[in-house]
Design a protein around this motif. Sequence first.
Motif, short mmCIF file in Angstrom:
data_model
loop_
_atom_site.label_atom_id
_atom_site.label_comp_id
_atom_site.label_asym_id
_atom_site.label_seq_id
_atom_site.Cartn_x
_atom_site.Cartn_y
_atom_site.Cartn_z
N SER A 274 0.66 -1.30 0.06
CA SER A 274 -0.02 0.10 -0.10
C SER A 274 0.70 1.26 0.04
O SER A 274 0.68 2.25 -0.58
CB SER A 274 -1.01 -0.09 1.36
OG SER A 274 -2.00 -0.96 1.00
N LEU B 298 2.08 1.49 -3.56
CA LEU B 298 0.99 2.26 -4.24
C LEU B 298 0.91 3.82 -4.16
O LEU B 298 0.48 4.36 -4.94
CB LEU B 298 -0.11 1.57 -4.32
CG LEU B 298 -0.18 0.02 -4.71
CD1 LEU B 298 -1.52 -0.70 -4.12
CD2 LEU B 298 -0.19 -0.09 -6.42
N ALA C 146 1.37 6.93 -6.99
CA ALA C 146 0.34 7.87 -7.07
C ALA C 146 1.05 9.16 -6.98
O ALA C 146 0.87 10.20 -7.72
CB ALA C 146 -0.88 7.73 -6.19
N CYS D 178 -9.64 9.44 -7.99
CA CYS D 178 -8.31 9.07 -7.89
C CYS D 178 -7.85 9.33 -6.38
O CYS D 178 -7.21 8.56 -5.74
CB CYS D 178 -7.38 9.98 -8.77
SG CYS D 178 -7.60 9.69 -10.55
N GLN E 253 -9.36 6.65 -3.99
CA GLN E 253 -8.81 5.44 -4.13
C GLN E 253 -7.66 5.54 -3.31
O GLN E 253 -7.07 4.35 -2.74
CB GLN E 253 -8.47 5.15 -5.49
CG GLN E 253 -9.54 4.89 -6.50
CD GLN E 253 -9.00 4.64 -7.97
OE1 GLN E 253 -8.82 3.55 -8.15
NE2 GLN E 253 -9.06 5.37 -8.70
N ARG E 254 -7.17 6.51 -2.74
CA ARG E 254 -6.02 6.55 -1.95
C ARG E 254 -6.31 6.21 -0.49
O ARG E 254 -5.55 5.81 0.27
CB ARG E 254 -5.00 7.88 -1.84
CG ARG E 254 -4.62 8.33 -3.28
CD ARG E 254 -3.80 9.52 -3.30
NE ARG E 254 -3.42 9.90 -4.78
CZ ARG E 254 -2.66 10.75 -5.40
NH1 ARG E 254 -2.51 11.71 -4.25
NH2 ARG E 254 -2.39 11.00 -6.30
N HIS F 49 -5.70 2.87 0.98
CA HIS F 49 -4.34 2.35 1.19
C HIS F 49 -3.54 3.22 2.34
O HIS F 49 -2.86 2.60 3.10
CB HIS F 49 -3.43 2.70 -0.14
CG HIS F 49 -3.83 1.93 -1.03
ND1 HIS F 49 -3.75 0.51 -1.33
CD2 HIS F 49 -4.71 2.13 -2.34
CE1 HIS F 49 -4.24 0.06 -2.31
NE2 HIS F 49 -4.68 0.82 -2.91
N SER G 9 -10.89 -0.80 -1.61
CA SER G 9 -10.07 -0.42 -2.60
C SER G 9 -10.22 -0.99 -4.09
O SER G 9 -10.09 -0.35 -5.00
CB SER G 9 -8.57 -0.54 -2.53
OG SER G 9 -7.83 0.21 -3.32
N GLY H 125 -11.45 0.95 -7.41
CA GLY H 125 -10.76 1.04 -8.47
C GLY H 125 -11.53 0.43 -9.83
O GLY H 125 -11.50 0.98 -10.95
N ASN I 254 -4.66 0.03 -10.05
CA ASN I 254 -5.01 -0.17 -8.68
C ASN I 254 -5.98 -1.01 -8.35
O ASN I 254 -5.95 -1.85 -7.21
CB ASN I 254 -5.68 1.37 -8.10
CG ASN I 254 -5.76 1.39 -6.83
OD1 ASN I 254 -5.20 1.13 -5.73
ND2 ASN I 254 -7.16 1.48 -6.46
N SER J 187 -4.81 -3.95 -5.86
CA SER J 187 -5.70 -4.04 -4.70
C SER J 187 -6.48 -5.50 -4.43
O SER J 187 -6.43 -6.15 -3.42
CB SER J 187 -6.95 -2.98 -4.54
OG SER J 187 -6.23 -1.68 -4.37
#
Length: 177
Positions: A24, A27, A31, A46, A49-50, A53, A87, A91, A150, A154
């Motif tokens: 994570s 990732l 990003a 976007c 989606q973080r 993580h 996640s 995605g 992602n 994930s």
Amino acid sequence: MTRTPLAHAFASPRRVIALVGLASLALIAGAWFFELVMLLRPCKLCLEQRVPHYAAIGLAAVALLLARSPRSQLVALAGLALLMAWSTGLGIYHSGVEWGWFAGPSDCGGAAAPVAAGMQDFMNQLQTTRVVSCTEAAWRFLGLSLAGWNALASLALLVAALVGLKSALRVAGGSPA
């Protein structure tokens, strides 16, 4: 019976917790690389989606520091599995929005602009601000956008967390691993 290196890595719940946390972190670093170095501005989806993580990094760090018992590792792995499922879903949703399969959020416009000091400043911001749409993939590799990659990463981490969860259940239940 000899274990493969992969089986050995998944035999310990703590190793799986570390793997999910470090992946994570990688990732998120990726990003930020695309945002700060490649200058690809993230859209609202976007940025969303973080979140799982970031949470997985924190949970993994706390679990590695505090989760010593099999039961606490079980809880940590269940939490990591839920975060990776979230996640993966985000995605897939964002990829579907990019491909036109799903309708995106109506307010998808990226990060908020700074507050204008006056009318002239506001007009300047309107002319220079680029709205980032959730429906357009800014970058693709092998046909997949960052959202698609992602989702795949994930999903792999979800599988890893579930395998670790199975191992932790065996250890918590007292049966040999």
